[in-house]
Design a protein around this motif. Structure first.
Motif, PDB file in Angstrom:
ATOM      1  N   GLY A  85      -8.888   1.288  -1.266  1.00 17.57           N
ATOM      2  CA  GLY A  85      -7.898   1.680  -0.282  1.00 17.57           C
ATOM      3  C   GLY A  85      -8.533   1.990   1.061  1.00 17.57           C
ATOM      4  N   LEU A  86      -7.704   2.096   2.075  1.00 15.24           N
ATOM      5  CA  LEU A  86      -8.205   2.442   3.397  1.00 15.24           C
ATOM      6  C   LEU A  86      -8.684   3.885   3.411  1.00 15.24           C
ATOM      7  CD1 LEU A  86      -5.704   0.281   3.951  1.00 15.24           C
ATOM      8  CD2 LEU A  86      -6.313   0.822   6.312  1.00 15.24           C
ATOM      9  N   TYR A 114      -9.970   3.300  10.531  1.00 14.15           N
ATOM     10  CA  TYR A 114      -9.995   3.291   9.076  1.00 14.15           C
ATOM     11  C   TYR A 114     -10.875   2.147   8.610  1.00 14.15           C
ATOM     12  CZ  TYR A 114      -6.160   6.617   8.246  1.00 14.15           C
ATOM     13  OH  TYR A 114      -5.379   7.744   8.160  1.00 14.15           O
ATOM     14  N   LEU A 128      -4.091   9.762   6.466  1.00 14.42           N
ATOM     15  CA  LEU A 128      -3.332   9.266   5.342  1.00 14.42           C
ATOM     16  C   LEU A 128      -4.301   8.873   4.250  1.00 14.42           C
ATOM     17  CD1 LEU A 128      -1.288   9.124   7.686  1.00 14.42           C
ATOM     18  CD2 LEU A 128      -0.422   7.008   6.683  1.00 14.42           C
ATOM     19  N   LEU A 145       0.833  -1.201   0.000  1.00 12.97           N
ATOM     20  CA  LEU A 145       0.000   0.000   0.000  1.00 12.97           C
ATOM     21  C   LEU A 145       0.863   1.245   0.000  1.00 12.97           C
ATOM     22  CD1 LEU A 145      -2.476  -1.103   2.805  1.00 12.97           C
ATOM     23  CD2 LEU A 145      -2.992  -1.011   0.372  1.00 12.97           C
ATOM     24  N   GLN A 161     -11.675  -0.416   5.196  1.00  7.53           N
ATOM     25  CA  GLN A 161     -11.159  -0.916   3.925  1.00  7.53           C
ATOM     26  C   GLN A 161     -12.240  -1.754   3.262  1.00  7.53           C
ATOM     27  OE1 GLN A 161      -7.781  -3.661   4.133  1.00  7.53           O
ATOM     28  NE2 GLN A 161      -6.857  -2.655   2.360  1.00  7.53           N
ATOM     29  N   PHE A 220      -4.825   6.572   1.149  1.00  5.67           N
ATOM     30  CA  PHE A 220      -4.252   5.331   0.644  1.00  5.67           C
ATOM     31  C   PHE A 220      -4.660   5.061  -0.800  1.00  5.67           C
ATOM     32  CE2 PHE A 220      -2.275   3.105   4.189  1.00  5.67           C
ATOM     33  CZ  PHE A 220      -2.740   3.834   5.278  1.00  5.67           C
ATOM     34  N   GLY A 221      -3.742   4.436  -1.515  1.00  2.98           N
ATOM     35  CA  GLY A 221      -4.081   3.890  -2.814  1.00  2.98           C
ATOM     36  C   GLY A 221      -4.753   2.536  -2.646  1.00  2.98           C
ATOM     37  N   GLU A 222      -5.136   1.945  -3.769  1.00  2.00           N
ATOM     38  CA  GLU A 222      -5.837   0.666  -3.723  1.00  2.00           C
ATOM     39  C   GLU A 222      -4.907  -0.514  -3.461  1.00  2.00           C
ATOM     40  OE1 GLU A 222      -9.640   1.639  -6.594  1.00  2.00           O
ATOM     41  OE2 GLU A 222      -7.821   0.829  -7.502  1.00  2.00           O
ATOM     42  N   GLY A 223      -3.624  -0.287  -3.583  1.00  2.43           N
ATOM     43  CA  GLY A 223      -2.678  -1.344  -3.277  1.00  2.43           C
ATOM     44  C   GLY A 223      -2.238  -2.149  -4.480  1.00  2.43           C
TER      45      GLY A 223
END
Lengths: 116, 114
Positions: B43-44, B36, A105, A91, B38, A107-110
């Motif tokens: 993404g989170l 968070y 934060l 991630l 998911q 986050f991208g999708e990973g």
């Protein structure tokens, strides 16, 4: 506003092969993070950048992992050679300047890595 | 060293029922606390956060969490769950040093029954 973009989304490789993941953070975000998420676990920090500088890489396995963030924007995480235990989701996240107290934060999708 | 415990690996609730997800932390002082979410293939996303002040914090999507110092807990609640709430939920602690590093729990997977 575009979010954090990661590629590839999925990667399957044989062990001992190299692999690289790319991350484009949200525009203007000076802090960039790479996390690793093993199956059934929470994300664990690998490395954190402030602009071009890696300010926390204490959890990065430096014998096989490397990362760079040229020009303080995009970042690449590399594994060479990959091992079976590296199978995980990688991630990328970013946060804006001065967000030390916000904790948000983005986050991208990973990138899901499978090592065979 | 800081740590986060989410004792429930998987929770199943019926749509419309109330929800509480547990989170306990270990830290030398009062950390920053976060939840968070998911969703599958995504993404989170930050639901809510606590830094100081009012111990009951409101977040997005109708979620709230309560910080209890005496119990070292930061449980997440929602009065009425929707099917779209099915996801993985992570509690996280951050160091109040401005470093913005987050330490995540192992997560709780929520299943919602119609």
């Amino acid at each position: 506003e575009a979010g954090v973009v990661q590629s590839p989304r999925y990667k399957i490789i044989e062990k001992k092969q190299p692999v690289a993941f790319w991350c484009n953070p949200i525009s203007g975000h000076n802090t960039l993070y790479w996390y690793r998420q093993n199956l059934g676990q929470g994300p664990e920090l690998l490395i954190r950048y402030e602009n071009e500088e890696a300010v926390d890489d204490s959890q990065l396995p430096k014998d096989r992992f490397s990362a760079e963030r040229l020009k303080g924007v995009d970042s690449t995480l590399k594994i060479q050679p990959a091992e079976l235990g590296d199978s995980a989701v990688y991630l990328c996240a970013s946060s804006p300047r001065g967000s030390g107290k916000t904790g948000e934060l983005f986050f991208g999708e990973g990138s899901r890595l499978t090592v065979l | 060293a800081q740590s986060v415990t989410q004792p429930d690996i998987h929770i199943t609730v019926s749509e419309g029922a109330s929800l509480e997800l547990r989170c306990n932390y270990s830290y030398g002082a009062t950390p920053y606390l976060f939840w968070y979410v998911q969703s599958p293939g995504q993404g989170l996303q930050l639901l809510l956060k606590y830094f100081s002040g009012d111990t009951l914090v409101q977040g997005i999507k109708g979620f709230e969490a309560e910080f209890k110092r005496s119990q070292s807990s930061f449980n997440l609640r929602k009065p009425s769950v929707h099917w779209s709430d099915a996801a993985e939920y992570f509690c996280a602690v951050g160091e109040p040093t401005g470093a913005n590093n987050l330490f995540f729990g192992t997560g709780t997977r929520l299943t919602v029954i119609p």
